[in-house]
Design an enzyme around this catalytic site. Sequence first.
Site, PDB file in Angstrom:
ATOM      1  N   ASN A 135       0.801  -1.243   0.000  1.00  0.00           N
ATOM      2  CA  ASN A 135       0.000   0.000   0.000  1.00  0.00           C
ATOM      3  C   ASN A 135       0.828   1.285   0.000  1.00  0.00           C
ATOM      4  O   ASN A 135       0.457   2.261  -0.629  1.00  0.00           O
ATOM      5  CB  ASN A 135      -1.036  -0.019   1.119  1.00  0.00           C
ATOM      6  N   GLU A 175       3.163  -4.787  12.599  1.00  0.00           N
ATOM      7  CA  GLU A 175       2.280  -3.652  12.280  1.00  0.00           C
ATOM      8  C   GLU A 175       1.156  -4.211  11.427  1.00  0.00           C
ATOM      9  O   GLU A 175       1.338  -4.473  10.242  1.00  0.00           O
ATOM     10  CB  GLU A 175       3.043  -2.588  11.481  1.00  0.00           C
ATOM     11  N   CYS A 229      -3.511   1.087   7.057  1.00  0.00           N
ATOM     12  CA  CYS A 229      -3.927   0.438   8.299  1.00  0.00           C
ATOM     13  C   CYS A 229      -4.571   1.419   9.265  1.00  0.00           C
ATOM     14  O   CYS A 229      -5.433   1.043  10.046  1.00  0.00           O
ATOM     15  CB  CYS A 229      -2.724  -0.224   8.935  1.00  0.00           C
ATOM     16  N   GLU A 253       7.041   1.346  15.553  1.00  0.00           N
ATOM     17  CA  GLU A 253       7.836   1.996  14.520  1.00  0.00           C
ATOM     18  C   GLU A 253       7.819   3.491  14.815  1.00  0.00           C
ATOM     19  O   GLU A 253       6.999   3.976  15.581  1.00  0.00           O
ATOM     20  CB  GLU A 253       7.243   1.734  13.121  1.00  0.00           C
TER      21      GLU A 253
HETATM   22  P1  NAP Z   1      -0.148  -9.449   3.597  1.00  0.00           P
HETATM   23  O1  NAP Z   1      -0.813 -10.393   2.723  1.00  0.00           O
HETATM   24  O2  NAP Z   1      -0.059  -9.739   5.030  1.00  0.00           O
HETATM   25  O3  NAP Z   1       1.306  -9.234   2.960  1.00  0.00           O
HETATM   26  C1  NAP Z   1       2.256  -8.381   3.537  1.00  0.00           C
HETATM   27  C2  NAP Z   1       3.639  -8.869   3.170  1.00  0.00           C
HETATM   28  O4  NAP Z   1       3.856 -10.162   3.730  1.00  0.00           O
HETATM   29  C3  NAP Z   1       3.886  -9.017   1.678  1.00  0.00           C
HETATM   30  O5  NAP Z   1       5.217  -8.689   1.391  1.00  0.00           O
HETATM   31  C4  NAP Z   1       3.632 -10.481   1.454  1.00  0.00           C
HETATM   32  O6  NAP Z   1       4.281 -10.985   0.315  1.00  0.00           O
HETATM   33  C5  NAP Z   1       4.236 -11.061   2.711  1.00  0.00           C
HETATM   34  N1  NAP Z   1       3.770 -12.402   3.067  1.00  0.00           N
HETATM   35  C6  NAP Z   1       2.646 -13.042   2.658  1.00  0.00           C
HETATM   36  N2  NAP Z   1       2.590 -14.290   3.212  1.00  0.00           N
HETATM   37  C7  NAP Z   1       3.710 -14.428   3.963  1.00  0.00           C
HETATM   38  C8  NAP Z   1       4.210 -15.478   4.776  1.00  0.00           C
HETATM   39  N3  NAP Z   1       3.561 -16.635   4.932  1.00  0.00           N
HETATM   40  N4  NAP Z   1       5.386 -15.290   5.416  1.00  0.00           N
HETATM   41  C9  NAP Z   1       6.049 -14.118   5.293  1.00  0.00           C
HETATM   42  N5  NAP Z   1       5.629 -13.095   4.538  1.00  0.00           N
HETATM   43  C10 NAP Z   1       4.452 -13.243   3.883  1.00  0.00           C
HETATM   44  O7  NAP Z   1      -0.784  -8.024   3.544  1.00  0.00           O
HETATM   45  P2  NAP Z   1      -1.274  -7.269   2.259  1.00  0.00           P
HETATM   46  O8  NAP Z   1      -2.530  -7.916   1.841  1.00  0.00           O
HETATM   47  O9  NAP Z   1      -0.176  -7.176   1.290  1.00  0.00           O
HETATM   48  O10 NAP Z   1      -1.489  -5.799   2.861  1.00  0.00           O
HETATM   49  C11 NAP Z   1      -2.698  -5.381   3.472  1.00  0.00           C
HETATM   50  C12 NAP Z   1      -2.665  -5.587   4.974  1.00  0.00           C
HETATM   51  O11 NAP Z   1      -1.552  -4.946   5.570  1.00  0.00           O
HETATM   52  C13 NAP Z   1      -3.859  -4.981   5.640  1.00  0.00           C
HETATM   53  O12 NAP Z   1      -4.400  -5.920   6.542  1.00  0.00           O
HETATM   54  C14 NAP Z   1      -3.323  -3.796   6.408  1.00  0.00           C
HETATM   55  O13 NAP Z   1      -4.003  -3.450   7.552  1.00  0.00           O
HETATM   56  C15 NAP Z   1      -1.944  -4.186   6.705  1.00  0.00           C
HETATM   57  N6  NAP Z   1      -1.067  -2.999   6.830  1.00  0.00           N
HETATM   58  C16 NAP Z   1      -0.677  -2.576   8.065  1.00  0.00           C
HETATM   59  C17 NAP Z   1       0.134  -1.468   8.205  1.00  0.00           C
HETATM   60  C18 NAP Z   1       0.583  -0.984   9.549  1.00  0.00           C
HETATM   61  O14 NAP Z   1       1.465  -0.149   9.627  1.00  0.00           O
HETATM   62  N7  NAP Z   1       0.068  -1.466  10.656  1.00  0.00           N
HETATM   63  C19 NAP Z   1       0.541  -0.786   7.088  1.00  0.00           C
HETATM   64  C20 NAP Z   1       0.138  -1.235   5.842  1.00  0.00           C
HETATM   65  C21 NAP Z   1      -0.671  -2.360   5.722  1.00  0.00           C
HETATM   66  P3  NAP Z   1       3.549 -11.101  -1.126  1.00  0.00           P
HETATM   67  O15 NAP Z   1       2.406 -10.176  -1.125  1.00  0.00           O
HETATM   68  O16 NAP Z   1       4.638 -10.721  -2.073  1.00  0.00           O
HETATM   69  O17 NAP Z   1       3.149 -12.535  -1.285  1.00  0.00           O
END
Ligand code: NAP
Length: 457
Positions: free
Chosen positions: A131, A229, A263, A435
Amino acid sequence: MIEPLESGHPQDHEDAEIGEARAVVDAAVREAAAAAQHWRHLASFDRGRVLMSIARRIVADLDDLVALERAETGKPAPLAAAEIIGAAEYFEFYASLVHLPIGAVLDVRPDLHVYTVREPFGVVGVITPWNLPLNQAARACAPALAAGNVVVVKPAETTTGTTVALARLAVEEGLPPGVLNVVLGPGSTVGSAIVEHPLVRKVAFTGSVLVGQKIGRIAAERILPLTLELGGKSANIVFADADLDFAATEAVRAFTGKAGQICSSGTRLLVERNIHDEFVAKVVEAARRQRPGHELGPMITDQQFETVQHYFRVATDDGAVAATGGTVALEPGMAEQRFVEPTVYTGVTSDMRIAREEVFGPVLAVLPFETEDEAVAIANDSDYGLVGGVFTADISRAFRVARAIEAGQVYVNSWSTQSVQMPFGGHKASGYGREKGIEALAHYSQMKSISVYTPSS
Ligand code: NAP
Ligand code: MG
C-alpha cells in the site's frame, strides 16, 4: 520410510519453489551478515552521514521514484510524492539520532561500575505490504540501519520497484554493499524463508493479521523478536459540540486517504445521536467531493478491488444502508481503473462485519451513540486497536476519551496528524512493537547490562 514422490507431483513443484526461495534468502542473509561488523562499528558520524545522504537522494530522485511507484500502484502523483518525501524523512530523522547515548550508568554499589549498552541484533528481516511501498520500507529500514543492524527486505511482489531503487541509491550514497539487501518473491516462500533463517535475529512485519500470525508461530519456535504492524478498524468519535464542518471533512479524510488502503484509516465513525443525520449529510457531501485520480487513488491490486466489492455485498446483506457509494465508481472507465466510490454505511451495529472487519478501501461504517461512556465502549469493541480520533469542544472530555480509547495513537480535533517523530503501532490485534519516533530504536536493538567489579585496593 518415506516413499519417493512421483516426479511432476505438485508437491515436488512446491518443494522446489521453497528450496529456491531458501537459497535466495540464504544468499542475501549471508551477504548481510558479512557486512554486519563493519557497519555496526562504523563511527556514528559516518553512519549518520550515509543515512542523511540517502534522505537527500530520495528527495533528489523524487520524480523518478514517484513514476516507479505510480507504475505499480496507480496512485495520483501528489499522493505518491508525499509518501516518498515521508520515506526521505525517515532517513533524515534516524540519521539525526545515531548520536544519541546508547546506554546509562547505573548507581548500584560503590564497588561496581554498572552500565547499559544497546546493541544491534545483526541481520534484521523486513517484510512490507503493497500500500505504501517505499514509505513502509523506509519506516523499518532507516531505524534498523541507524541502530547498527544490517537488513534484508522483502517488498510485496506487486510493488517491488522503489524498494529495489532504494537499495541501489543507498549504495551509491555510500552505504557499504551488503548492509541493505532486497529479496523478491512471494511471501509464502521468500517471506517465510526470511523468518525461518537462523541468522535473522529480528523481523519487522507490516501487513495482515493472518500473515502476522503465521510469522508469529515461526517466531515462537525460534524465540525471534518481532515488530508486527497489522490492520485496524479505527474509531473516530464526534460529539455534538465539535466544529462539525471541520470534523466532517476530517472524517472523510480519515477513510478516503490512500483510498482507505492504509492500516490507520478511520473506518468507524461514531456520532452523537442528536447530530447523527445532520453530520452524516455533511460527511456524504464531503465524500462526494473526492475526485478519482485527484484526492482519491484507485485500489492498488485487482484482489483489493474484489475485496471491497465483496464487502459491499456483506454490508448490504447484514442490513447496512449506503448513504453514498456502495458500488464501484459509476463514471465510465473508472471501474476499469479500479476506482471505488467513497462509501458511507449507516444503520450499522457493532456486531456487523462491516463494523468489525478491515475492508482496506474507502468504506465507512457510521454508528450512533448516546453518552461518552457508550462512545468509548463502542470504540473499544474491536479486535483491533491501531488509532482513534475524538472531536469535541470540551477539553476535559477530549483528554478523558483520548486516554480511554484502546489504541496506539489517538488524534484530538484533527485526523491522522502522524509524523516520523511520533511512535506508531498497535494495541490488541493491530500488533506490537513500535515503529517511528525514538522508540523504534529500542525495537531495533537489544539491551545489555555490564557490571564491572571495582574493589578498593
Ligand atoms: P499481507 O498479505 O499480510 O502481505 C504483507 C507482506 O507479507 C507481503 O510482502 C507479502 O508478500 C508477505 N507475506 C505473505 N505471506 C507471507 C508469509 N507466509 N510469510 C512471510 N511473509 C508473507 O498483507 P497485504 O494484503 O499485502 O497488505 C494489506 C494488509 O496490511 C492490511 O491488513 C493492512 O491493515 C496491513 N497494513 C498494516 C500497516 C501498519 O502499519 N500497521 C501498514 C500497511 C498495511 P507477497 O504479497 O509478495 O506474497
Ligand atoms: Mg496479501
